[in-house]
Design an enzyme around this catalytic site. Structure first.
Site, PDB file in Angstrom:
ATOM      1  N   SER A  17       0.803  -1.233   0.000  1.00  0.00           N
ATOM      2  CA  SER A  17       0.000   0.000   0.000  1.00  0.00           C
ATOM      3  C   SER A  17       0.836   1.283   0.000  1.00  0.00           C
ATOM      4  CB  SER A  17      -0.926   0.017   1.222  1.00  0.00           C
ATOM      5  OG  SER A  17      -0.168  -0.090   2.405  1.00  0.00           O
ATOM      6  N   GLY A  52      -1.913  -4.221   1.205  1.00  0.00           N
ATOM      7  CA  GLY A  52      -2.049  -5.368   2.092  1.00  0.00           C
ATOM      8  C   GLY A  52      -1.158  -6.544   1.773  1.00  0.00           C
ATOM      9  N   ASN A  72       4.359  -5.492   5.460  1.00  0.00           N
ATOM     10  CA  ASN A  72       3.386  -6.545   5.803  1.00  0.00           C
ATOM     11  C   ASN A  72       4.056  -7.912   5.965  1.00  0.00           C
ATOM     12  OD1 ASN A  72       1.146  -4.750   5.567  1.00  0.00           O
ATOM     13  ND2 ASN A  72       1.288  -4.922   3.338  1.00  0.00           N
TER      14      ASN A  72
END
Ligand SMILES: *[C@@H]1O[C@H](CO)[C@@H](O)[C@H](O)[C@H]1NC(C)=O
Ligand SMILES: *[C@@H]1O[C@H](CO)[C@@H](O)[C@H](O)[C@H]1NC(C)=O
Ligand SMILES: *[C@@H]1O[C@H](CO)[C@@H](O)[C@H](O)[C@H]1NC(C)=O
Ligand SMILES: *[C@@H]1O[C@H](CO)[C@@H](O)[C@H](O)[C@H]1NC(C)=O
Ligand SMILES: *[C@@H]1O[C@H](CO)[C@@H](O)[C@H](O)[C@H]1NC(C)=O
Ligand SMILES: *[C@@H]1O[C@H](CO)[C@@H](O)[C@H](O)[C@H]1NC(C)=O
Length: 272
Positions: free
Chosen positions: A45, A80, A112
């Site tokens: 993101s 994500g 992530n």
């Protein structure tokens, strides 16, 4: 004369990007037959279209302004995602299927990728199918994710495999880009430390043979942290409207400018 923090930040970068570039020279030939290369961007993101949503934006969206008519940018970053889930969902494969020899690929992950893979995770529970197997080498972890048994690899394994695939398909170079920092002013005073994934990025670039293997490391996180330091707490805080990770368009663009000067340098130094 008072130099604004932003101007003092951009000046040295403007010098760097003013260097004559092999990349620009080769892409502006008058032959007319040479298609412009695509710069493919893989990431999460902090790089992706619409960033982490809610008015934030990923820096990859602004890269087109750095290259004008000399390259096409495909920002395939997706919110994500980690190196693991980007791989599992076939996102590197889709870039590989679409790229052409002479294209460039930028790969930026890390935010992530932390934690350890947990059994029984789903897209919304546990590690959400994102955590890589801990380690720098060929370690694996076996977990059930979304009811499916998955052999999870380490971060360096995922990134190196993707890079090698692109290089085997004739990529002009692969740029391994360090993850961006969170807001370096969030505690009230400046603080930045490269993450474990920064080290892994270095390791991967080295394993690929560095520039002579057409693999470049961009210390994007370190440079972005310096930029945030120069911009100061007030400007930086105002540009994290939602949390300490996702940037408003202005800061995303600042970070893009930084990536651009390093990216240009990487492409300039590449000799066919
Ligand atoms: C560009 O690359 C050269 C050779 O690796 C290096 O000496 C120089 O510092 C780099 N410049 C920038 C702005 O990164
Ligand atoms: C972001 O926007 C969504 C709706 O689009 C909302 O549900 C969510 O709470 C917002 N998150 C933040 C951190 O503002
Ligand atoms: C960008 O690349 C993705 C594959 O990663 C592809 O699905 C998409 O259509 C491309 N977008 C453009 C505008 O070419
Ligand atoms: C994993 O890496 C180690 C150390 O580089 C090597 O000795 C071993 O053969 C590798 N194992 C597999 C299954 O590739
Ligand atoms: C997850 O469960 C499988 C099957 O029960 C087991 O083999 C594996 O070691 C477990 N993995 C972790 C990380 O706990
Ligand atoms: C996993 O299996 C359970 C039990 O069979 C089922 O209820 C659930 O919907 C499945 N989840 C997914 C993500 O497939």
């Amino acid at each position: 004369m008072q130099i604004s923090p932003l101007l003092s930040l951009l000046l040295p970068l403007a010098v760097a990007s003013a260097l004559p570039g092999r990349f620009q020279a080769s892409s502006s030939t008058s032959s007319g037959s040479k298609a412009i290369p695509t710069i493919w961007v893989a990431g999460d993101s902090t790089t992706a279209p619409d960033g982490g949503h809610n008015g934030t934006e990923g820096w990859g969206q602004y890269l087109k302004y750095s290259f004008g008519d000399s390259a096409f940018i495909n920002n395939s970053a997706y919110a994500g995602r980690s190196a693991r889930s980007f791989t599992r969902e076939g996102r590197f494969e889709r870039i590989a299927a679409a790229m052409k020899p002479g294209d460039f690929v930028v790969i930026e992950f890390g935010i992530n990728d932390g934690g350890t893979p947990l059994n029984g995770s789903t897209s919304t529970t546990g590690d959400k199918g994102r955590a890589d197997c801990p380690g720098a080498g060929n370690e694996t972890c076996t977990v059930i994710f979304n009811n499916v048994t998955e052999t999870v690899q380490t971060f360096p394994t995922y990134i190196e495999a993707a890079a090698r695939k692109f290089l085997s398909l004739g990529a002009a170079s692969v740029i391994i880009s360090e993850q961006l920092p969170n807001n370096v002013w969030e505690t009230g005073s400046y603080s930045y430390k490269p993450s474990l994934f920064s080290y892994y990025d270095l390791l991967v670039a080295e394993r690929l043979g560095g520039p002579s293997g057409k693999a470049y490391l961009v210390q994007h996180g370190s440079y972005a942290a310096q930029a945030q330091k120069l911009l100061g707490a007030e400007v930086v805080n105002a540009n994290y409207p939602m949390d300490h990770t996702h940037t408003a368009p202005f800061l995303a663009d600042v970070v893009r400018i930084i990536e651009k000067s390093r990216l240009k340098n990487a492409t300039e130094n590449y000799t066919a």
